[in-house]
Design an enzyme around this catalytic site. Sequence first.
Site, short mmCIF file in Angstrom:
data_model
loop_
_atom_site.label_atom_id
_atom_site.label_comp_id
_atom_site.label_asym_id
_atom_site.label_seq_id
_atom_site.Cartn_x
_atom_site.Cartn_y
_atom_site.Cartn_z
N GLY A 24 0.80 -1.22 0.00
CA GLY A 24 0.00 0.00 0.00
C GLY A 24 0.83 1.26 0.00
N CYS A 33 -24.89 -12.34 -22.21
CA CYS A 33 -24.64 -13.64 -21.59
C CYS A 33 -25.55 -13.90 -20.40
CB CYS A 33 -23.18 -13.77 -21.18
SG CYS A 33 -22.76 -12.82 -19.71
N CYS A 36 -21.79 -7.11 -20.20
CA CYS A 36 -20.62 -7.30 -19.37
C CYS A 36 -19.49 -6.39 -19.85
CB CYS A 36 -20.10 -8.74 -19.48
SG CYS A 36 -21.12 -9.95 -18.64
N CYS A 50 -26.64 -9.18 -17.84
CA CYS A 50 -26.02 -8.85 -19.11
C CYS A 50 -26.96 -9.23 -20.26
CB CYS A 50 -24.70 -9.61 -19.25
SG CYS A 50 -23.95 -9.50 -20.87
N CYS A 98 -17.72 -12.61 -20.68
CA CYS A 98 -18.99 -12.66 -21.39
C CYS A 98 -18.92 -13.69 -22.54
CB CYS A 98 -19.31 -11.27 -21.95
SG CYS A 98 -21.02 -11.05 -22.48
#
Lengths: 256, 282, 228
Positions: B29, B242, B264, B239, B270
């Site tokens: 980080g 899909c 997607c 979606c 997808c």
Amino acid sequence: MTPLLQVEGLSKSYGAHLGCKDVNFTLWPGEVMGIVGESGSGKSTLLNCLAGHLAPDAGRVILDTRDKGPRDTVAMSEAERRWLARTDWAFVHQNPRDGLRMNVSAGGNVGERLMAVGARHYGDIRAQASDWLARVEIDAARVDDRPRAFSGGMQQRLQIARNLVTGPRLVFMDEPTGGLDVSVQARLLDLLRGLVRRLGLSAVIVTHDLAVVRLLADRLMVMKDGHVVEDGLTDQVLDDPQHAYTQLLVSSVLQA
Amino acid sequence: MSDYNFAYLDEATKRMLRRAILKAVAIPGYQVPFSSREMPMPYGWGTGGVQVTAACLVPEDTLKVIDQGADDTTNAVSIRKFFARVAGVATTEATAEASIIQTRHRIPETPLSEGQILVFQVPIPEPLRFLEPRETETRTMHALEDYGLMQVRLYEDIARHGEIARAYAYPVRVQGRYVMDPSPIPKFDNPKLNMSPALQLFGAGRECRIYALPPFTHVESLDFEDYPFQPSKAADQACAICEAADSYLDEVITDDTGGRMFVCSDTDYCAARVAARQGDAA
Amino acid sequence: MIEIAGVGKQFVLHNQGGAVLPVMTGASLSVGAGECVALVGASGAGKSTLMRMIWGNYRCEEGSINVAGTELCRAAPRVVLELRRSTLGYVSQFLRVIPRIPTRQIVAEPLLAQGIDEDAALAKAEGLLERLNLPQRLWSLSPTTFSGGEQQRVNIARGFIQDWPVMLLDEPTASLDAANRAVVLDLILEAKARGAAILGIFHDADARAAVCDREVDVTGFTPTKEAA
């Protein structure tokens, strides 16, 4: 009783230019001390050294901390000093723009110190912020307004609320009534006096306004050319000044 | 191949980058400064990600590049082609087959696995930047864990909008220590950062910063107790291609009379679902 | 309760060529509990100077000033402040207040400073203001615009709101009409009756006769020309 603040041999210079030299004093809980002097007398340098904004060249600033008792804030780490700056002491700037976040709401300004010490409940933070706005006589309905929509006096009161929300015991103030109209000054002085009394606060107030220190400060320290030339009870220093400079200062004030 | 050093950068530069990456991995980080090089593309097109990818690539790698989840947009295609040419590595569009994935603004839907490296392109690495303009001060704030200001920003969102309104680049706390900007991924992707088996590297070319999440790092999205983090997405639908209900969707305007569809954003995910369904049907 | 011995005072005027003005020497007096003592002497003889040295706004460098067991000569500010909070009351001729603060708040201030409940403090303040015949419509106004007599009564109310063991009164009956003067004298007698030690300056001979047990002439403390 333990002194809240013990200052020993505090000195600070900027290269060849002297800031303040060998300042010593003891502040007791509940006391309000004024520091007066003309521009360049070293009073702001002293205040900034006390509040940890400037590193002094020499000396000790021993604060009776809430958690660990008397500690030298000059010698401690920056992390510890910043923690104390959010919990044990507060700093009120002359210009509220220096002490506020102008693009953050009033509630966010007051809540910042709470969040900085770990508060993570939005409802609680907001409730405390609203409570503090009321205490400094700002309508709680303005909790979401940004400070730029506030008058100068309101901004200064907001700055005070933002500083006091974590219950510090010591407040440093740099010309707190400096840029305000006379009528607004009076209201702020009254507010400060009430807060000092109700919360048992101690304060160190830097100003060049002798009328302000007479009304706010129990004790007075007079600075000239970086040195403390006189100190004592406020009314004693003003009514029976001993040092040549203090006599000049007191006799130079226009009587209203 | 003889025209370029492997993966475009000279070996000294790659060594500098790898040192920065190692340091970043060692301090999850934390933003490690590095000496960002001129790359043959403009800032904002992924110069940081490209340098990190170049420093990580070995000839055996298989590279996937996505932009907003898609393998077939200009940015993704040009970076993929770039590395195919200067490093000669294999490329793929399948998440599971890639050993290194460079991404802009998404984490693939297909769960990553151990051994994979995900490289993020980062425009502004400093999560405190718009709250505190001074770099000296933001660095000190990180050093001292002085993160009250970050919380103020979330407070302001709730005060103004009734909820934490950040939909992307939602700040996270890494291993309970550094607050980090996860790059402009949707907050929907934030949970994928947490305890990921893959190594996640972040490169900001213009800002000269690299930071990292080693595998299995604890990553927590900032929030309030009474306003907990919600990894939601804008459209609560499936979606249109899909029919996936659990993936992040892009809104596609289909005509100028207000027609639209949601599909997607992860094209590989997808396509794989569609192929699987056709396979079942056949 | 007040014991003063060998107190001297001089002013050094640094901005006027360092001129030294001796104003007092060998001042000694004592005031017991329940006693009221008047300072007398010609104008400029040092009555107010002595009062101010006891209050502490004039510095005492020579001799001893002991109030209720506390030595005030060369005392630290916090010692004086604590004495003013708990023991020593002062009715001055001047009203120094923050503008715009309501009168009742100003009168209640000494009690609030002690942490006494605000409602109780304000009720007591209103009682005193009523007794001093200050019209009720003025209570919520700031006294800065009041007449001299009205300001004086605000000062007196603030001075008498707390049962101080030791009190200093500087011309408490000046600029008051007969009725209010009588009220103030009653307040003084009541304070004496509960055992307060009072030191005052009263130009009004009748008032002095009504409340004072003794007089101390400060002329005897004035430095002679030769000493100067």
